[in-house]
Design a protein around this motif. Structure first.
Motif, PDB file in Angstrom:
ATOM      1  N   LEU A 173     -35.236   8.457  46.924  1.00 37.28           N
ATOM      2  CA  LEU A 173     -36.395   8.593  46.027  1.00 37.28           C
ATOM      3  C   LEU A 173     -36.813  10.049  45.900  1.00 37.28           C
ATOM      4  CD1 LEU A 173     -38.337   7.091  44.199  1.00 37.28           C
ATOM      5  CD2 LEU A 173     -39.873   6.848  46.156  1.00 37.28           C
ATOM      6  N   SER A 202     -34.477  11.492  43.516  1.00 38.58           N
ATOM      7  CA  SER A 202     -34.806  10.983  42.182  1.00 38.58           C
ATOM      8  C   SER A 202     -35.972  11.765  41.589  1.00 38.58           C
ATOM      9  CB  SER A 202     -35.141   9.494  42.265  1.00 38.58           C
ATOM     10  OG  SER A 202     -35.531   9.006  41.015  1.00 38.58           O
ATOM     11  N   ARG A 203     -36.995  11.971  42.377  1.00 35.73           N
ATOM     12  CA  ARG A 203     -38.170  12.717  41.906  1.00 35.73           C
ATOM     13  C   ARG A 203     -37.789  14.147  41.526  1.00 35.73           C
ATOM     14  NH1 ARG A 203     -41.908  16.168  44.010  1.00 35.73           N
ATOM     15  NH2 ARG A 203     -43.992  16.061  43.082  1.00 35.73           N
ATOM     16  N   LYS A 204     -36.968  14.782  42.365  1.00 37.30           N
ATOM     17  CA  LYS A 204     -36.525  16.151  42.060  1.00 37.30           C
ATOM     18  C   LYS A 204     -35.746  16.183  40.747  1.00 37.30           C
ATOM     19  CE  LYS A 204     -33.868  20.040  43.862  1.00 37.30           C
ATOM     20  NZ  LYS A 204     -33.679  20.521  42.527  1.00 37.30           N
ATOM     21  N   PHE A 228     -36.041  14.122  38.270  1.00 34.44           N
ATOM     22  CA  PHE A 228     -36.994  13.898  37.184  1.00 34.44           C
ATOM     23  C   PHE A 228     -37.711  15.194  36.824  1.00 34.44           C
ATOM     24  CE2 PHE A 228     -41.017  12.826  35.272  1.00 34.44           C
ATOM     25  CZ  PHE A 228     -40.686  11.825  34.373  1.00 34.44           C
ATOM     26  N   TYR A 258     -31.706  11.265  37.827  1.00 31.35           N
ATOM     27  CA  TYR A 258     -32.938  10.521  38.113  1.00 31.35           C
ATOM     28  C   TYR A 258     -32.658   9.023  38.146  1.00 31.35           C
ATOM     29  CZ  TYR A 258     -37.312   8.131  36.905  1.00 31.35           C
ATOM     30  OH  TYR A 258     -38.373   7.259  36.840  1.00 31.35           O
ATOM     31  N   GLN A 272     -44.928  12.676  34.878  1.00 30.55           N
ATOM     32  CA  GLN A 272     -44.507  12.676  36.268  1.00 30.55           C
ATOM     33  C   GLN A 272     -45.380  11.766  37.134  1.00 30.55           C
ATOM     34  OE1 GLN A 272     -43.827  16.655  37.708  1.00 30.55           O
ATOM     35  NE2 GLN A 272     -44.111  16.009  39.824  1.00 30.55           N
ATOM     36  N   ILE A 279     -43.595   8.572  38.877  1.00 27.50           N
ATOM     37  CA  ILE A 279     -42.667   8.875  39.973  1.00 27.50           C
ATOM     38  C   ILE A 279     -43.429   9.412  41.181  1.00 27.50           C
ATOM     39  CG2 ILE A 279     -42.028  11.190  39.144  1.00 27.50           C
ATOM     40  CD1 ILE A 279     -39.606   8.758  40.841  1.00 27.50           C
ATOM     41  N   ASP A 280     -44.506  10.155  40.936  1.00 29.70           N
ATOM     42  CA  ASP A 280     -45.317  10.653  42.054  1.00 29.70           C
ATOM     43  C   ASP A 280     -46.034   9.516  42.775  1.00 29.70           C
ATOM     44  OD1 ASP A 280     -44.543  13.263  41.650  1.00 29.70           O
ATOM     45  OD2 ASP A 280     -46.358  13.836  40.559  1.00 29.70           O
ATOM     46  N   ASN A 320     -43.458   7.602  44.700  1.00 27.61           N
ATOM     47  CA  ASN A 320     -43.062   8.424  45.836  1.00 27.61           C
ATOM     48  C   ASN A 320     -44.072   8.274  46.978  1.00 27.61           C
ATOM     49  OD1 ASN A 320     -41.073  10.401  46.705  1.00 27.61           O
ATOM     50  ND2 ASN A 320     -42.724  11.902  46.632  1.00 27.61           N
TER      51      ASN A 320
END
Length: 161
Positions: free
Chosen positions: A42, A45-47, A49, A57, A133, A136-137, A140
Motif C-alpha cells: 500500500l 501504491s500511494r507513492k 499514485f 498504482y 489523493q 489513498i491517504d 493508507n
C-alpha cells in the motif's frame, strides 16, 4: 477503543481460576506476514499514485487487496483449526475472549479489503480520472492502523497467555 476495552477485560478475566491457557495458532504468524507485506504494497501504491504512475498504482493496490484477503483467509483457517480441536466459544471464557478480539480485528480488515476492492475498481474506471489523493491517504491511514493493531493484539495474546 474497543480493543483497549477488550484488552483490559482480558487482563482482569485471565486471573479467574477457570481460565484455560492456549497457544496462538501458527497460521496467525503467516497472516501477520501477509498483513505486513500488504502495508508495504500500500505504501508503494500511494507513492505511485503521488508520482502519477497509474499502472504501478493499480498493480500495488491489487497486491494490497490480495494480501489483505490472504490475511482474512488465514485467520479463518486458524479459527477453523481451533474450532475443530475443541477450542469453541462456549467451552471457556478465555476462548470467547480470543474469538471476540481476533474476530473483531478480522472484521475490520475485511472491511478494509472491501474498501480496497472499491478503490481498485475505481482506478480502472474510464468515466473519469480524479487525482484526489484523499482516498489513498485515508486508506493508507486505516490500513496501517489495522496492521499495527494486529501486531499489538498478537503480541498481547502471546504475552498474556
Amino acid at each position: 477503543m474497543i480493543f483497549a476495552g477488550l484488552s483490559s477485560a482480558y487482563i482482569v478475566k485471565r486471573n479467574q481460576a477457570n481460565w484455560i491457557a492456549y497457544d496462538v495458532p501458527v497460521i496467525f504468524y503467516y497472516s501477520t506476514a501477509a498483513i505486513l507485506l500488504s502495508s508495504v504494497a500500500l505504501m508503494l501504491s500511494r507513492k505511485a499514485f503521488i508520482d502519477r504512475q497509474m499502472r504501478q498504482y493499480q498493480t500495488w493496490l491489487f497486491f494490497t487487496l490480495v494480501l489483505g484477503a490472504v490475511f482474512v483467509i488465514l485467520q479463518y483457517e486458524g479459527f477453523k483449526d481451533l474450532w475443530e480441536n475443541g477450542f469453541t466459544v462456549t467451552r471457556n471464557v478465555s476462548f470467547s475472549f480470543f474469538y471476540v478480539i481476533v474476530g473483531m480485528h478480522a472484521l475490520h480488515v475485511a472491511g478494509g479489503v472491501v474498501a480496497l476492492l472499491l478503490m481498485y475498481l475505481k482506478s480502472h474506471s474510464k468515466r473519469r480520472k480524479n487525482y484526489n489523493q484523499l482516498y489513498i491517504d485515508l486508506m493508507n491511514t486505516y490500513w496501517h492502523f489495522v496492521d499495527i493493531l494486529w501486531i499489538y493484539l498478537l503480541v498481547f495474546l502471546i504475552i498474556m497467555d
